[in-house]
Motif scaffolding. Structure first.
Motif, mmCIF file in Angstrom:
data_model
loop_
_atom_site.group_PDB
_atom_site.id
_atom_site.type_symbol
_atom_site.label_atom_id
_atom_site.label_comp_id
_atom_site.label_asym_id
_atom_site.label_seq_id
_atom_site.Cartn_x
_atom_site.Cartn_y
_atom_site.Cartn_z
ATOM 1 N N ARG A 14 -0.878 -1.759 10.779
ATOM 2 C CA ARG A 14 -0.086 -0.942 9.866
ATOM 3 C C ARG A 14 -0.949 -0.440 8.716
ATOM 4 N NH1 ARG A 14 4.733 -4.225 8.333
ATOM 5 N NH2 ARG A 14 5.268 -3.768 10.506
ATOM 6 N N PRO A 15 -0.910 0.863 8.422
ATOM 7 C CA PRO A 15 -1.715 1.387 7.323
ATOM 8 C C PRO A 15 -1.356 0.709 6.002
ATOM 9 C CG PRO A 15 -0.830 3.169 8.668
ATOM 10 C CD PRO A 15 -0.138 1.909 9.103
ATOM 11 N N PRO A 16 -2.330 0.498 5.130
ATOM 12 C CA PRO A 16 -2.084 -0.215 3.873
ATOM 13 C C PRO A 16 -1.419 0.682 2.826
ATOM 14 C CG PRO A 16 -4.389 0.410 4.024
ATOM 15 C CD PRO A 16 -3.750 0.826 5.321
ATOM 16 N N TYR A 17 -0.143 1.032 3.092
ATOM 17 C CA TYR A 17 0.557 1.936 2.175
ATOM 18 C C TYR A 17 0.574 1.403 0.746
ATOM 19 C CZ TYR A 17 2.301 4.178 6.439
ATOM 20 O OH TYR A 17 2.396 4.814 7.641
ATOM 21 N N MET A 18 0.807 0.096 0.587
ATOM 22 C CA MET A 18 0.880 -0.464 -0.753
ATOM 23 C C MET A 18 -0.469 -0.357 -1.464
ATOM 24 S SD MET A 18 2.870 -1.656 -2.988
ATOM 25 C CE MET A 18 4.320 -2.006 -1.983
ATOM 26 N N GLY A 19 -1.550 -0.494 -0.704
ATOM 27 C CA GLY A 19 -2.871 -0.340 -1.297
ATOM 28 C C GLY A 19 -3.082 1.057 -1.844
#
Length: 312
Positions: A14-19
């Motif tokens: 999963r792409p690190p959206y929160m990052g």
């Protein structure tokens, strides 16, 4: 069992959206720094005093948060980092939050807030170059393309604003360029330490080290009573300490734990655009159509890189 494994595998992909979100929030909050510093300078204090105000008011936050991080680790039965790691975090903090910050503050004595932000955010190029030269990190073609677009926009903005400053422009520009170089080294050196020490504890150690150095520097260059400034300056110092230092520093460290230094640096190029808008609204700076064209190019470069990083 296989379901749990599949879920873990999907989480890993999963792409690190929160990052990305934390990197953008940190960049936006850091963008207020130059505006607040300029407001302080307009009230008659210099770089060393402004930096001392910032750190005096920021240190209590870091001490409390650092103590909480240590107690949480102990409550969970986790071992604290080795002394060697702590000393390395201390040294890296001096590079990123003392040396780089001081050079940046000095530069702002000579040039405008948005001009400073444009020069400072050449640091993503140094992150990529130093990462390849000293840390064996590959240079991704998509990063170079994003940099070409974004730096094209920055070049337009630079050209537009250069003619509005006098002979002191070169002095201020060199100070800020040196700040960009040292901050690039900080980003590269900080990431492995953050992974081992943890973002909260690392940030507290790094900022604590810088705070001690800043206060000692102030006491070595100014009489003690120089810190007894007006309530309005203490208010600006508090905004600089919490809103433009404490919050974004934790966002930056947390983002570095989830995304690459190159991705974090590229997203951070939003900051010059935010600074331009704030400079217009708060400082009354005039911004031309060429400035806005440059800003659009910066945003396009950041947006393309972020989307391609998620897909990659």
């Amino acid at each position: 069992m296989s379901s749990a494994i599949d879920t873990a595998a999907n989480d890993a992909k999963r792409p690190p959206y929160m990052g990305y979100a934390m990197a953008a929030a940190g960049a936006t909050l850091f963008a207020t720094k130059g505006i607040l510093i300029k407001l302080a300078y307009a009230r008659g204090i210099d770089a060393e005093t402004t930096l001392a105000l910032r750190m005096i008011l920021a240190l209590p936050f870091y001490l409390v948060i650092g103590a909480h991080a240590v107690m949480s680790q102990r409550a969970k039965g986790q071992q604290l980092p080795e002394n060697g790691l702590l000393m390395r975090a201390f040294g890296v903090g001096l590079i990123g939050y003392w040396i780089s910050s001081y050079l940046d503050f000095k530069g702002l004595e000579y040039i405008s807030a948005h001009f400073e932000r444009l020069i400072l955010f050449t640091y993503p190029l140094f992150v990529v170059l130093f990462g390849a030269a000293f840390f064996r990190q590959p240079i991704k073609p998509k990063a170079l393309l994003a940099f070409a677009v974004s730096y094209g926009g920055l070049a337009l903005l630079f050209t537009q604003n250069f003619s509005t400053f006098g002979a002191s422009t070169m002095t201020g520009a060199l100070y800020v360029l040196a700040a960009a170089v040292t901050f690039a080294f900080y980003q590269l050196l900080a990431k492995p330490l953050i992974m081992k020490v943890g973002p909260q504890l690392f940030t507290c150690i790094a900022m604590g080290a810088a705070g001690i150095a800043v206060i000692l520097q102030f006491l070595a260059t100014h009489p003690f009573e120089a810190i007894l400034v007006s309530p309005s300056l203490w208010g600006l110092g508090l905004a600089l300490a919490f809103g433009a230092t404490v919050l974004p520093s934790f966002f930056l460290s947390a983002a570095l734990k989830q995304i690459s230094a190159q991705a974090n640096a590229t997203i951070g190029m939003l900051s010059p655009v935010v600074t331009i808008v704030l400079a217009m609204a708060v400082l009354g700076d005039a911004v031309s159509g060429t400035d806005w064209l440059g800003a659009v190019l910066v945003i396009l470069g950041i947006g393309w890189f972020t989307l391609s990083e998620r897909k990659g």
